[in-house]
Design a protein around this motif. Structure first.
Motif, PDB file in Angstrom:
ATOM      1  N   ASP A 106     -46.454 -40.217  45.729  1.00  0.00           N
ATOM      2  CA  ASP A 106     -46.553 -40.847  44.416  1.00  0.00           C
ATOM      3  C   ASP A 106     -47.353 -39.987  43.459  1.00  0.00           C
ATOM      4  OD1 ASP A 106     -49.505 -42.147  44.104  1.00  0.00           O
ATOM      5  OD2 ASP A 106     -48.852 -42.281  46.191  1.00  0.00           O
ATOM      6  N   THR A 107     -47.076 -40.175  42.199  1.00  0.00           N
ATOM      7  CA  THR A 107     -47.808 -39.529  41.109  1.00  0.00           C
ATOM      8  C   THR A 107     -48.391 -40.631  40.251  1.00  0.00           C
ATOM      9  OG1 THR A 107     -46.254 -37.672  41.103  1.00  0.00           O
ATOM     10  CG2 THR A 107     -47.644 -37.945  39.157  1.00  0.00           C
ATOM     11  N   ARG A 111     -56.110 -41.968  39.700  1.00  0.00           N
ATOM     12  CA  ARG A 111     -56.133 -42.186  41.145  1.00  0.00           C
ATOM     13  C   ARG A 111     -57.096 -43.276  41.591  1.00  0.00           C
ATOM     14  NH1 ARG A 111     -51.707 -40.220  43.358  1.00  0.00           N
ATOM     15  NH2 ARG A 111     -52.736 -40.864  45.290  1.00  0.00           N
TER      16      ARG A 111
END
Length: 515
Positions: A106-107, A111
């Motif tokens: 995933d991007t 985060r």
């Protein structure tokens, strides 16, 4: 009609000009039909809960599908926004990548794990609205674009910028302390420096990470960099600032500026002059791809991807992104969405001519002082190294291939050349025959029998051709049919017994179309 190119000398597929193996196997994006795209989005929604668990998201987080794409090797990319305890998460968007074998990655925009101690604000909404002097109530969100996620209020302040541009300023306020966390302007007019257009305004979008060539004011038209690959969409142009290109072709953004600007000007022309919102009239923007292939000397429109593609020309030094060329490509989409002129024979010549006519019209509408409008297609490209335009509307035969007048057998020519009589008709209808100077360019347009033709003005000529195209032309319209269509369009607009109808008939005769 799968693809429509600008010139007859080169094929529309950029892969013909790219060395084999230049594109990573399977890395090119697959072109999806609207139905296929819709099915991928349905799948994104269907597996959202499963993916959230696989990504170890908090059980209170919900993935909301935004977009989906697929690569040639079967890899899919699902784009999601997130909510936390039913609150929108600003900075929570992510893309889940799934290979054909099922492997996930995933991007994420940020985060940090999403989570706030409480979803009950300490600072009430009314206090935030009062402090910002707005009557619009803010919405409660989770701010997760930077640092530790926190509960926040998002306010939208609508006003007008100093230059008259609408303002939509978003202010994010900490719902616990009342302090401002972030603010940004959602309506942006970026500045770019193109190779052909000079310094021009661009419709861009501000994101949490910078700016994108995404013109949300014009149907979400986006511009991508193909990095000299032959296939795929490429990468969306992004920048940390809202300043794009340098005016030099060595800067990859420069071609993007010209293409993006050309798309915007075409949108504005269709809306301002003909009341049409978008190519299909549905308010949806197409997209542009620049730097296609290597030494690819062409530009083309494809219905399949609803997009324009531009090569960089000989030596990758002359991108085919001049304004009238960009407009030319988009107008093929207009033709496809309306008359659907088949891309062969006389109808194909009329298809090409329609793009030349409205490509020229867009240029005059934009009235860019760096790229002075003229009845010359691609006058800055110099693809043959002789400093000459691609085509001349005032006297098509100047290109050495296109006839000035219709003749029996013209259907056998390449459609870029059989367009000649229609281009000539439009110029004569707008400006008339004989010598004249327009915007510093000299013309001396002839007629088949030497008759003098008096022009009715470009604006009325454009209206007539547009109505003929959208109302009376069909997929198989030939030159005789175009004459009938424009005569009917002129009668509709100006009256059946008007001087304009007579002028249209006389102008067709001047290019040897008499019935």
């Amino acid at each position: 009609m799968a693809a429509v190119a600008l010139t007859g000398a080169q094929p529309a597929d950029a892969s013909a000009h790219t060395p084999p193996g230049a594109v990573r196997a399977g890395g090119a994006g697959a072109l999806l039909s609207p139905q296929e795209h819709a099915e991928l989005l349905k799948e994104a929604a269907r597996i959202a809960v499963e993916l959230a668990k696989a990504l170890n998201l908090d059980p209170r987080e919900v993935l909301q599908p935004v977009d989906a794409a697929q690569d040639a090797d079967g890899t899919v990319h699902f784009r999601y926004n997130r909510t936390f305890a039913a609150l929108p998460v600003l900075g929570g968007d992510l893309v889940v990548h799934r290979t054909a074998q099922g492997a996930l990655s995933d991007t994420r925009a940020h985060r940090a794990s999403i989570g706030v101690p409480s979803t009950t604000p300490v600072v009430p909404a009314t206090q935030v609205a009062q402090s910002l002097h707005t009557a619009l109530p803010p919405r409660l969100v989770v701010w997760s674009a930077a640092g530790t996620p926190s509960l926040a209020w998002e306010s939208v302040l609508e006003a007008t910028q100093d230059d008259g541009t609408p303002s939509e300023r978003h202010v994010v306020t900490d719902a616990t302390t009342g302090g401002q966390l972030y603010a940004y302007e959602a309506v942006h007019t970026g500045i770019g420096q193109g190779q052909y257009n000079g310094t021009v305004p661009l419709g861009t979008t501000h994101t949490l990470l910078g700016y994108e060539m995404n013109d949300t004011a014009r149907g979400g038209h986006r511009t991508y960099d193909m990095h000299h690959e032959a296939k795929g969409r490429g990468d969306l142009f992004t920048n940390q600032t809202d300043r794009w290109g340098s005016g030099d072709q060595s800067n990859d953004e420069t071609a993007g500026v010209d293409a993006h600007y050309g798309a915007a000007q075409t949108w504005d022309y269709l809306q301002d002059v003909h009341g049409r919102t978008g190519i299909r009239g549905d308010g949806v923007g197409a997209y542009s791809r620049v730097h296609a292939g290597s030494n690819y000397t062409n530009a083309f429109w494809s219905d399949k991807c609803f997009c324009m593609t531009y090569g960089d020309g000989p030596g990758n030094a002359k991108p085919l992104t001049e304004l009238d060329v960009a407009a030319h490509e988009m107008i093929h989409g207009l033709t496809s969405a309306t008359a659907g002129l088949e891309y062969t024979g006389e109808s194909g010549g009329l298809n090409e001519s329609t793009s030349d006519i409205f490509g020229t019209a867009v240029s005059f509408h934009a009235d860019n002082p760096t790229d002075v409008p003229a009845y010359l297609m691609g006058k800055h490209l110099d693809l043959d190294g002789k400093g000459t335009p691609l085509r001349y509307l005032d006297q098509p035969s100047k290109d050495g291939h296109s006839p000035d007048y219709w003749y029996d057998g013209i259907a056998g020519l390449d459609v870029h050349y059989s367009s000649g009589p229609a281009n000539h008709f439009f110029y004569l209808l707008a400006e008339g025959s004989g010598p004249k100077t327009v915007n510093g360019y000299d013309y001396d347009s002839p007629t088949v029998d030497g008759r003098v033709v008096t022009g009715i003005g470009r604006a009325d000529a454009e209206r007539i051709w547009y109505r003929a195209l959208t109302t009376y032309m069909t997929s198989t319209t030939d030159y005789s049919g175009a004459r009938a269509a424009t005569l009917q369009a002129a009668a509709d607009l100006f009256g059946p017994d008007s001087a304009t109808v007579t002028a249209v008939a006389d102008t067709w005769s001047a290019v040897n179309v008499n019935s």
